[in-house]
Enzyme design. Structure first.
Site, PDB file in Angstrom:
ATOM      1  N   HIS A  15       1.143  -1.019   6.275  1.00  7.39           N
ATOM      2  CA  HIS A  15      -0.207  -0.661   5.796  1.00  7.39           C
ATOM      3  C   HIS A  15      -1.205  -1.588   6.479  1.00  7.39           C
ATOM      4  O   HIS A  15      -1.291  -2.769   6.140  1.00  7.39           O
ATOM      5  CB  HIS A  15      -0.289  -0.832   4.270  1.00  7.39           C
ATOM      6  CG  HIS A  15      -1.619  -0.451   3.698  1.00  7.39           C
ATOM      7  ND1 HIS A  15      -1.746   0.375   2.614  1.00  7.39           N
ATOM      8  CD2 HIS A  15      -2.887  -0.785   4.038  1.00  7.39           C
ATOM      9  CE1 HIS A  15      -3.022   0.539   2.312  1.00  7.39           C
ATOM     10  NE2 HIS A  15      -3.744  -0.177   3.176  1.00  7.39           N
ATOM     11  N   HIS A  17      -5.291  -1.875   8.342  1.00  9.72           N
ATOM     12  CA  HIS A  17      -6.602  -1.363   8.744  1.00  9.72           C
ATOM     13  C   HIS A  17      -6.981  -2.002  10.070  1.00  9.72           C
ATOM     14  O   HIS A  17      -7.126  -3.220  10.153  1.00  9.72           O
ATOM     15  CB  HIS A  17      -7.668  -1.720   7.696  1.00  9.72           C
ATOM     16  CG  HIS A  17      -7.412  -1.101   6.365  1.00  9.72           C
ATOM     17  ND1 HIS A  17      -7.915   0.129   6.006  1.00  9.72           N
ATOM     18  CD2 HIS A  17      -6.676  -1.522   5.306  1.00  9.72           C
ATOM     19  CE1 HIS A  17      -7.522   0.433   4.784  1.00  9.72           C
ATOM     20  NE2 HIS A  17      -6.755  -0.549   4.332  1.00  9.72           N
ATOM     21  N   LEU A  18      -7.141  -1.148  11.082  1.00  8.76           N
ATOM     22  CA  LEU A  18      -7.564  -1.675  12.390  1.00  8.76           C
ATOM     23  C   LEU A  18      -9.030  -1.390  12.665  1.00  8.76           C
ATOM     24  O   LEU A  18      -9.588  -1.946  13.613  1.00  8.76           O
ATOM     25  CB  LEU A  18      -6.724  -1.054  13.509  1.00  8.76           C
ATOM     26  CG  LEU A  18      -5.307  -1.579  13.684  1.00  8.76           C
ATOM     27  CD1 LEU A  18      -4.627  -0.830  14.835  1.00  8.76           C
ATOM     28  CD2 LEU A  18      -5.289  -3.081  13.960  1.00  8.76           C
ATOM     29  N   ARG A  19      -9.640  -0.471  11.892  1.00  3.75           N
ATOM     30  CA  ARG A  19     -11.022  -0.021  12.189  1.00  3.75           C
ATOM     31  C   ARG A  19     -11.080   0.642  13.557  1.00  3.75           C
ATOM     32  O   ARG A  19     -10.094   1.186  14.035  1.00  3.75           O
ATOM     33  CB  ARG A  19     -12.030  -1.181  12.093  1.00  3.75           C
ATOM     34  CG  ARG A  19     -11.848  -2.108  10.901  1.00  3.75           C
ATOM     35  CD  ARG A  19     -11.990  -1.414   9.584  1.00  3.75           C
ATOM     36  NE  ARG A  19     -11.988  -2.384   8.485  1.00  3.75           N
ATOM     37  CZ  ARG A  19     -11.660  -2.090   7.242  1.00  3.75           C
ATOM     38  NH1 ARG A  19     -11.268  -0.854   6.920  1.00  3.75           N
ATOM     39  NH2 ARG A  19     -11.690  -3.006   6.306  1.00  3.75           N
ATOM     40  N   ASN A  43      -8.983   5.397   7.107  1.00  2.00           N
ATOM     41  CA  ASN A  43     -10.299   5.414   6.427  1.00  2.00           C
ATOM     42  C   ASN A  43     -11.424   4.904   7.327  1.00  2.00           C
ATOM     43  O   ASN A  43     -12.144   3.972   7.003  1.00  2.00           O
ATOM     44  CB  ASN A  43     -10.247   4.626   5.102  1.00  2.00           C
ATOM     45  CG  ASN A  43      -9.958   3.150   5.276  1.00  2.00           C
ATOM     46  OD1 ASN A  43      -9.314   2.743   6.249  1.00  2.00           O
ATOM     47  ND2 ASN A  43     -10.425   2.327   4.346  1.00  2.00           N
ATOM     48  N   LYS A 101      -2.229   9.964   3.898  1.00  6.14           N
ATOM     49  CA  LYS A 101      -2.760   8.973   2.962  1.00  6.14           C
ATOM     50  C   LYS A 101      -3.614   9.635   1.891  1.00  6.14           C
ATOM     51  O   LYS A 101      -4.529  10.395   2.207  1.00  6.14           O
ATOM     52  CB  LYS A 101      -3.610   7.967   3.752  1.00  6.14           C
ATOM     53  CG  LYS A 101      -4.397   6.985   2.900  1.00  6.14           C
ATOM     54  CD  LYS A 101      -3.510   5.924   2.302  1.00  6.14           C
ATOM     55  CE  LYS A 101      -4.256   5.061   1.300  1.00  6.14           C
ATOM     56  NZ  LYS A 101      -4.145   3.647   1.536  1.00  6.14           N
ATOM     57  N   HIS A 138      -3.004   5.347  -2.474  1.00  6.28           N
ATOM     58  CA  HIS A 138      -3.832   4.302  -3.091  1.00  6.28           C
ATOM     59  C   HIS A 138      -3.869   4.629  -4.576  1.00  6.28           C
ATOM     60  O   HIS A 138      -4.565   5.546  -5.006  1.00  6.28           O
ATOM     61  CB  HIS A 138      -5.244   4.277  -2.495  1.00  6.28           C
ATOM     62  CG  HIS A 138      -6.077   3.164  -3.072  1.00  6.28           C
ATOM     63  ND1 HIS A 138      -6.482   2.065  -2.344  1.00  6.28           N
ATOM     64  CD2 HIS A 138      -6.525   2.942  -4.327  1.00  6.28           C
ATOM     65  CE1 HIS A 138      -7.161   1.238  -3.113  1.00  6.28           C
ATOM     66  NE2 HIS A 138      -7.205   1.746  -4.331  1.00  6.28           N
ATOM     67  N   HIS A 176       0.272  -1.160  -1.705  1.00  8.21           N
ATOM     68  CA  HIS A 176      -0.301  -2.414  -2.213  1.00  8.21           C
ATOM     69  C   HIS A 176      -0.241  -2.504  -3.735  1.00  8.21           C
ATOM     70  O   HIS A 176      -1.258  -2.607  -4.402  1.00  8.21           O
ATOM     71  CB  HIS A 176      -1.725  -2.647  -1.695  1.00  8.21           C
ATOM     72  CG  HIS A 176      -2.635  -1.431  -1.713  1.00  8.21           C
ATOM     73  ND1 HIS A 176      -2.815  -0.648  -2.819  1.00  8.21           N
ATOM     74  CD2 HIS A 176      -3.412  -0.900  -0.750  1.00  8.21           C
ATOM     75  CE1 HIS A 176      -3.666   0.314  -2.527  1.00  8.21           C
ATOM     76  NE2 HIS A 176      -4.037   0.179  -1.269  1.00  8.21           N
ATOM     77  N   ASP A 249      -2.020  -4.652   4.305  1.00  3.36           N
ATOM     78  CA  ASP A 249      -3.372  -4.205   3.949  1.00  3.36           C
ATOM     79  C   ASP A 249      -4.415  -5.125   4.576  1.00  3.36           C
ATOM     80  O   ASP A 249      -5.515  -5.272   4.043  1.00  3.36           O
ATOM     81  CB  ASP A 249      -3.554  -4.125   2.431  1.00  3.36           C
ATOM     82  CG  ASP A 249      -4.722  -3.234   2.028  1.00  3.36           C
ATOM     83  OD1 ASP A 249      -5.276  -2.540   2.900  1.00  3.36           O
ATOM     84  OD2 ASP A 249      -5.082  -3.239   0.843  1.00  3.36           O
ATOM     85  N   HIS A 253     -13.439  -7.241   7.579  1.00  2.88           N
ATOM     86  CA  HIS A 253     -14.871  -6.959   7.417  1.00  2.88           C
ATOM     87  C   HIS A 253     -15.605  -8.152   8.021  1.00  2.88           C
ATOM     88  O   HIS A 253     -15.138  -9.296   7.875  1.00  2.88           O
ATOM     89  CB  HIS A 253     -15.243  -6.871   5.925  1.00  2.88           C
ATOM     90  CG  HIS A 253     -14.658  -5.696   5.199  1.00  2.88           C
ATOM     91  ND1 HIS A 253     -15.247  -4.451   5.171  1.00  2.88           N
ATOM     92  CD2 HIS A 253     -13.519  -5.587   4.468  1.00  2.88           C
ATOM     93  CE1 HIS A 253     -14.506  -3.624   4.453  1.00  2.88           C
ATOM     94  NE2 HIS A 253     -13.445  -4.286   4.011  1.00  2.88           N
ATOM     95  N   ALA A 265     -14.561  -5.099  -0.038  1.00  5.05           N
ATOM     96  CA  ALA A 265     -13.193  -5.417  -0.460  1.00  5.05           C
ATOM     97  C   ALA A 265     -12.275  -5.491   0.743  1.00  5.05           C
ATOM     98  O   ALA A 265     -12.289  -4.587   1.581  1.00  5.05           O
ATOM     99  CB  ALA A 265     -12.700  -4.342  -1.423  1.00  5.05           C
TER     100      ALA A 265
HETATM  101  O1  DOR Z   1      -9.334  -4.238  -0.185  1.00  3.66           O
HETATM  102  C1  DOR Z   1      -9.266  -3.175   0.377  1.00  3.66           C
HETATM  103  N1  DOR Z   1      -9.838  -2.964   1.572  1.00  3.66           N
HETATM  104  N2  DOR Z   1      -8.608  -2.180  -0.228  1.00  3.66           N
HETATM  105  C2  DOR Z   1      -8.615  -0.935   0.255  1.00  3.66           C
HETATM  106  O2  DOR Z   1      -8.029  -0.082  -0.359  1.00  3.66           O
HETATM  107  C3  DOR Z   1      -9.381  -0.609   1.487  1.00  3.66           C
HETATM  108  C4  DOR Z   1      -9.572  -1.776   2.317  1.00  3.66           C
HETATM  109  C5  DOR Z   1     -10.617  -1.574   3.392  1.00  3.66           C
HETATM  110  O3  DOR Z   1     -10.595  -0.542   4.063  1.00  3.66           O
HETATM  111  O4  DOR Z   1     -11.441  -2.462   3.595  1.00  3.66           O
HETATM  112 ZN    ZN Z   2      -5.695  -0.557   2.596  1.00  5.89          ZN
END
Ligand code: DOR
Ligand code: ZN
Length: 346
Positions: A15, A17-19, A43, A101, A138, A176, A249, A253, A265
């Site tokens: 799991h 997130h690479l953006r 996402n 997802k 999720h 998660h 996860d 950011h 988050a």
């Molecule tokens: O903390 C989180 N950040 N939880 C998520 O489900 C999404 C993720 C994000 O994309 O920043």
């Molecule tokens: Zn996530």
């Protein structure tokens, strides 16, 4: 004698997130340095909804990889109420996607296009059950009358169990997980159910986030819970139970969007994930179960071979955790659990 060196099959991150764009270019090398493969979260804005979206995103990731890196992005589709079951099937058959997802609408970052009416996605679930494609979930309800600390446990009863009952054979990853309730549910769910656990949920509880000042870099969703839940997660992860495996996860950011009156988050754990996990497993006296959690249980559930190559961690003086990494999308603060990390990848 205490052990000070451990060699594992190379880990995967189930799991991540690479953006996209500059942020992706900045963070990708840190995952690729340690992990062989990762399940890539869809996402983005706009989200990765179709097979064609996923193919283009995969190409952008591969283009951004540093020279010589070996890293395979395992793509996912973002489930919406308009998702076409045939598109899902085609994307799976071509080998492009490894999961779909499910974000309940409004549950977290960029989840506005997620699912509100679960009946509308039933045909997709049925197709997925037929072709054996896992659903990554999720697992939080979004109703405003449910307290944020209860949203995961309520989701299991009100949403997950009914979905699994109406679509027998659907393979589900509870992502998660953060509660003892989720550990219990995943432990008893049989071979079609598994759960991922993050680094931060194994190291921190809500006191760490809130006592003595609010720590925005510990804020993620699902939110950190009380210590008893953290202990249940540590037990689940460190006892070699094949139902549980790593999904960091890691969610970058830019620092100013977290140190903010309405902070985002997500914890950016990728650079230190393996050091953190070795610390947790060492403290639990369970270093021998680390490889199952990071490198064996995930591939087994996803019906993929474990990696052939290896990674070695060495115990020594505490590592220097960089405060931030620089990216062309701004600096990103690196997760620092607030205690020394003695294990480094060598
Ligand atoms: O903390 C989180 N950040 N939880 C998520 O489900 C999404 C993720 C994000 O994309 O920043
Ligand atoms: Zn996530």
């Amino acid at each position: 004698m205490t052990q000070d060196r451990i060699t594992l099959k190379r880990p995967d991150d189930w799991h991540l997130h690479l953006r996209d764009g500059a942020m992706m270019e900045g963070v990708l090398p840190f995952s690729a340095a340690h992990f062989a493969r990762a399940i890539i979260m869809p996402n983005l804005v706009p989200p990765v909804v179709t097979g064609a979206d996923a193919a283009r995103y995969r190409d952008r990731i591969l283009d951004a990889l540093p020279n010589g890196a070996s890293f395979e992005p395992l793509m996912t589709l973002y489930l919406t109420e308009d998702t076409d079951p045939t598109d899902v099937k085609t994307a799976q058959e071509s080998g492009l996607i490894k999961a779909v997802k499910l974000y309940p609408a409004g549950a977290t970052t960029n989840s506005a296009s997620g699912v509100q009416n679960f009946d509308r996605v039933r045909p997709v679930f049925e197709m997925m059950a037929e072709i054996g494609l896992p659903l990554c979930v999720h697992g939080e309800v979004t109703r405003s009358d449910v307290d944020i600390f209860d949203r995961e446990a309520v989701f299991i009863d009100e949403v997950l169990e009914p979905i699994r009952r109406t679509t027998p054979g659907l393979r589900v990853v509870m992502e998660h997980i953060t509660t003892a309730e989720a550990v219990a549910y995943a432990s008893e769910g049989g071979p079609n159910l598994s759960a991922t656990i993050t680094v931060q949920h194994l190291m921190l509880d809500r006191n760490d986030m809130l006592v003595g000042g609010i720590r925005p870099h510990f804020y993620c969703l699902p939110i950190l819970k009380r210590g008893t839940h953290c202990h249940a997660l540590i037990k689940a992860a460190t006892r070699g139970n094949p139902r549980f495996f790593l999904g960091t996860d890691s969610a970058p950011h830019a620092t100013d969007t977290k140190e903010n009156a309405c902070g985002c988050a997500g914890c950016f754990t990728a650079p230190v994930a393996m050091s953190c996990l070795a610390e947790v497993f060492d403290e639990a006296g369970s270093l021998d179960a680390l490889e199952s959690f990071t490198s064996l249980n995930g591939p087994a559930f996803y019906q993929l071979p474990a990696n052939e190559d290896q990674i070695t961690l060495q115990r020594g003086t505490p590592i220097d955790i960089p405060k931030e990494i620089e990216t062309d999308a701004g600096p990103v603060t690196v997760f620092n659990p607030g205690r020394p990390l003695h294990w480094r990848v060598v």
